[in-house]
Design a protein around this motif. Structure first.
Motif, PDB file in Angstrom:
ATOM      1  N   ASN A 297       3.902   3.187   9.770  1.00  0.00           N
ATOM      2  CA  ASN A 297       3.553   1.956   9.030  1.00  0.00           C
ATOM      3  C   ASN A 297       4.505   0.794   9.304  1.00  0.00           C
ATOM      4  OD1 ASN A 297       3.524   4.363   6.539  1.00  0.00           O
ATOM      5  ND2 ASN A 297       1.612   3.671   7.455  1.00  0.00           N
TER       6      ASN A 297
ATOM      7  N   ALA B 164       3.492  -3.041   8.687  1.00  0.00           N
ATOM      8  CA  ALA B 164       2.758  -2.426   7.580  1.00  0.00           C
ATOM      9  C   ALA B 164       1.262  -2.310   7.839  1.00  0.00           C
ATOM     10  CB  ALA B 164       3.001  -3.228   6.302  1.00  0.00           C
TER      11      ALA B 164
ATOM     12  N   ALA C 242       7.306   7.153   5.764  1.00  0.00           N
ATOM     13  CA  ALA C 242       6.508   5.938   5.663  1.00  0.00           C
ATOM     14  C   ALA C 242       7.424   4.728   5.699  1.00  0.00           C
ATOM     15  CB  ALA C 242       5.707   5.943   4.363  1.00  0.00           C
TER      16      ALA C 242
ATOM     17  N   SER D 143       5.166  -0.979   3.660  1.00  0.00           N
ATOM     18  CA  SER D 143       3.744  -0.650   3.534  1.00  0.00           C
ATOM     19  C   SER D 143       3.349  -0.332   2.096  1.00  0.00           C
ATOM     20  CB  SER D 143       3.399   0.547   4.428  1.00  0.00           C
ATOM     21  OG  SER D 143       3.986   1.745   3.943  1.00  0.00           O
ATOM     22  N   PHE D 144       4.320  -0.224   1.201  1.00  0.00           N
ATOM     23  CA  PHE D 144       4.013   0.141  -0.181  1.00  0.00           C
ATOM     24  C   PHE D 144       3.699  -1.094  -1.007  1.00  0.00           C
ATOM     25  CE2 PHE D 144       6.170   3.847   1.342  1.00  0.00           C
ATOM     26  CZ  PHE D 144       5.553   4.894   0.683  1.00  0.00           C
TER      27      PHE D 144
ATOM     28  N   GLN E  15      -1.852   2.134  -6.371  1.00  0.00           N
ATOM     29  CA  GLN E  15      -2.138   1.985  -4.945  1.00  0.00           C
ATOM     30  C   GLN E  15      -0.988   2.528  -4.100  1.00  0.00           C
ATOM     31  OE1 GLN E  15      -3.542  -1.845  -3.610  1.00  0.00           O
ATOM     32  NE2 GLN E  15      -4.597  -2.245  -5.538  1.00  0.00           N
ATOM     33  N   ALA E  16       0.236   2.364  -4.590  1.00  0.00           N
ATOM     34  CA  ALA E  16       1.397   2.854  -3.847  1.00  0.00           C
ATOM     35  C   ALA E  16       1.370   4.374  -3.729  1.00  0.00           C
ATOM     36  CB  ALA E  16       2.680   2.398  -4.535  1.00  0.00           C
TER      37      ALA E  16
ATOM     38  N   GLN F  87      -0.853   5.135  -0.926  1.00  0.00           N
ATOM     39  CA  GLN F  87      -0.209   4.882   0.362  1.00  0.00           C
ATOM     40  C   GLN F  87       0.761   6.001   0.728  1.00  0.00           C
ATOM     41  OE1 GLN F  87      -0.338   3.331   2.983  1.00  0.00           O
ATOM     42  NE2 GLN F  87       1.703   3.498   3.877  1.00  0.00           N
TER      43      GLN F  87
ATOM     44  N   SER G 140      -1.380   8.908   1.868  1.00  0.00           N
ATOM     45  CA  SER G 140      -2.063   8.597   3.129  1.00  0.00           C
ATOM     46  C   SER G 140      -1.099   8.659   4.311  1.00  0.00           C
ATOM     47  CB  SER G 140      -2.699   7.212   3.040  1.00  0.00           C
ATOM     48  OG  SER G 140      -3.244   6.812   4.273  1.00  0.00           O
ATOM     49  N   SER G 141       0.068   8.042   4.155  1.00  0.00           N
ATOM     50  CA  SER G 141       1.042   8.029   5.242  1.00  0.00           C
ATOM     51  C   SER G 141       1.573   9.432   5.525  1.00  0.00           C
ATOM     52  CB  SER G 141       2.204   7.096   4.894  1.00  0.00           C
ATOM     53  OG  SER G 141       3.116   7.002   5.970  1.00  0.00           O
TER      54      SER G 141
ATOM     55  N   TYR H 157       7.189   6.119  -4.153  1.00  0.00           N
ATOM     56  CA  TYR H 157       6.045   5.201  -4.217  1.00  0.00           C
ATOM     57  C   TYR H 157       6.385   3.925  -4.967  1.00  0.00           C
ATOM     58  CZ  TYR H 157       5.416   6.624  -9.093  1.00  0.00           C
ATOM     59  OH  TYR H 157       5.604   6.843 -10.434  1.00  0.00           O
TER      60      TYR H 157
END
Length: 550
Positions: free
Chosen positions: A338, A341, A375, A379-380, A386-387, A390, A393-394, A411
């Motif tokens: 990321n 990002a 990560a 990108s957070f 949502q974090a 992420q 996902s990462s 996060y």
């Protein structure tokens, strides 16, 4: 080879947990056989006679009341058939596990709340709760779990007392293997010259560690729970003296030191680029002489400043090459996803695979590489829900490179510094990803687009490395020569857009994200330029046409 047979009993058809367990068992060297679902007790008894297993693993995840009668039947048949020398296991929910415990049939019962570490420990024949299960050095810790990655997380709060309390909580939670101690910038730069500290900045960016005793307190705090190892940043000044402190006080699990950074480039230390390269190399050598693993956390610093992907790949090789040259035997290669990002996942993976291929080409009997993934902080999002997405996902993408270490980034970091509760939750999220990943996933590394980009980046990185060598053909080993490496920065072979106006670098590179990957870009002509063309421009401008080697 020990044999495990498994299946569900009663009318239970839920097999995911059973299949996951068998997958873990196979990775630990067991011979396994799945018998089926909703098995009658007579069928299980017949299979025991036929297959002669060492372990029989049974699962039931429905209403607990009917299970009591099923287990009564099993207990009766075991006695009738005089079945001995078999370990019985049970897997289910907390209510059904309680019924299984009351039956007194099973030597091991899993109720679904266990961490993967406990399952692995059982399969390895170790007592998860005994201290000797937790190796006290990095390589042994990795080997005790691989192919499952060990986890690390950084921790450094604004006071020593808060940091100690957080380490105690995290250690007792048994969710990670390594705590990365984060000192504040005052400690990193002025630990040995504390009269130069600006005490208004105490606790900024980490814990205000001011003495050896402070470090010892942190080490003592971690001697509980699963006894995580401790490691710490290398500092940005007086690095060799700081390395001695870390070894003496926290038994530093591994050293993390850059090659070019903590210098005029990033303004995190007072050193020139040349002085930084030389001192950083000596820090690598100091640890190599003592068989302490080393991470050269250099490549992502270029990417964090928007250098295009090929520079990050080339520098990954340079970092590992210099570590090997300095006598490092166990090398931790960090792969930060990321960065930038908004990089496309497939292009991100391709970049990491290119780095891995080049870095691991250096392996031999004296140089072993361990992969560490993480990560990128930027990108957070600040939205905490949502974090969390992420982070998961990462981590899932990073599992494709089969890391030995996964560096969990809390996060919450875009919102606030991670406290114990945040670290524990973040590690549990990643552990959930790992648990699911080992059920079996699509091999993303074989994607044609990923492979094409990986090969392109390797080719471009090799052009950069050859160009660096050409700068000083008289040097015995240009890729570890301080003058040559410094020159590569000064003329812009290694450059980044964010260096504009930086007297220590060229600062002329322009890059652009195109189709999810970062390329060198010509703003006037409004086009991507090839790495070959970029290098030719740099060398022609700074050295002259007669020395072009690309």
């Amino acid at each position: 080879m020990k044999k495990i047979i498994a299946g569900t009993i009663g009318n239970c058809v839920h097999v995911a947990g059973t299949m996951n367990f068998l997958t873990l068992a196979e990775k630990e060297g067991y011979e396994t056989e799945f018998l089926g679902i909703a098995l009658p007790i007579d069928t299980i008894i017949e299979k025991i006679s036929e297959l002669n297993p060492d372990i029989v693993a049974l699962s039931y995840r429905l209403t607990p009341e009917p299970l009591e009668k099923v287990l009564d039947e099993l207990k009766e048949k075991i006695k009738k058939e005089n079945i001995k020398n078999i370990k019985w296991m049970f897997g289910g929910t907390e209510p059904t596990a309680k019924v299984a415990e009351e039956s007194r049939i099973f030597q091991k019962i899993f109720n679904g709340t266990e961490d993967i570490d406990e399952v692995i420990a059982y399969l390895k024949g170790k007592d998860y709760k005994r201290q000797e299960f937790y190796p006290k050095d990095l390589i042994s810790r990795i080997n005790s779990k691989y192919p499952y990655p060990i986890l690390r997380h950084h921790l450094g709060l604004s006071s020593i007392e808060e940091t100690i309390e957080a380490i105690e909580k995290v250690s007792e939670a048994e969710v990670l293997d390594i705590i990365s101690v984060a000192p504040d910038q005052n400690a990193q730069e002025h630990f040995f010259e504390q009269d130069k500290m600006d005490h208004r900045l105490d606790g900024a960016g980490g814990a205000p560690l001011r003495s050896k005793e402070d470090f010892r307190k942190l080490y003592k705090a971690a001697q509980r729970g699963n006894q995580p190892l401790l490691r710490c940043y290398s500092g940005t000044k007086n690095l060799l003296a700081f390395a001695e402190v870390l070894k003496e006080t926290i038994d530093n699990a591994w050293c993390a030191v850059p090659l070019f950074w903590y210098s005029d480039l990033d303004k995190r230390g007072p050193r020139t680029v040349r002085d930084a390269i030389y001192e950083n190399q000596q820090v690598m050598k100091w640890h190599g002489d003592r068989d302490i693993p080393v991470e050269v956390n250099d490549p992502h610093h270029w990417s964090l400043r928007d250098a295009h992907d090929a520079i990050g790949v080339a520098d990954a090789y340079l970092a590992a090459y210099n570590a090997k040259k300095m006598g490092v035997k166990n090398y931790v290669a960090q792969y930060m996803f990321n960065v930038p990002a908004f990089m496309a996942p497939q292009m991100d993976l391709a970049k990491m695979l290119a780095k891995i291929e080049l870095v691991e080409s250096l392996e031999d009997e004296n140089f072993k590489v361990y992969r560490q993934a993480r990560a990128g902080l930027a990108s957070f999002p600040a939205d905490l829900n949502q974090a969390k997405g992420q982070l998961a996902s990462s981590a899932y993408l990073a599992m494709a490179i089969k890391p030995h270490i996964y560096h969990v980034v809390g996060y919450c970091e875009a919102h606030h510094a991670a406290r114990a509760e945040d670290i524990i939750e973040s590690c549990k999220i990643v552990r959930g990803v790992i648990r699911n990943e080992f059920l079996g996933t699509v091999d993303m590394t074989e994607n044609l687009i990923v492979q094409e980009r990986k090969n392109q980046l390797i080719e471009e990185a090799l052009l950069i490395l050859e160009a660096i060598k050409s700068l000083n053909p008289m040097a015995k080993d240009p890729l570890s020569d301080v003058e040559t490496l410094a020159m590569a920065v000064e003329i812009g072979l290694l450059d980044a857009p964010q260096f504009k106006g930086n007297s220590a670098a060229k600062g002329e590179l322009t890059t652009r994200l195109v189709d999810g990957a970062l390329y060198p870009y010509d703003n006037e002509e409004r086009r991507i330029i090839s790495e070959k063309e970029r290098i030719e421009r740099v060398l022609e401008k700074n050295i002259g046409k007669e020395k072009l080697v690309v």
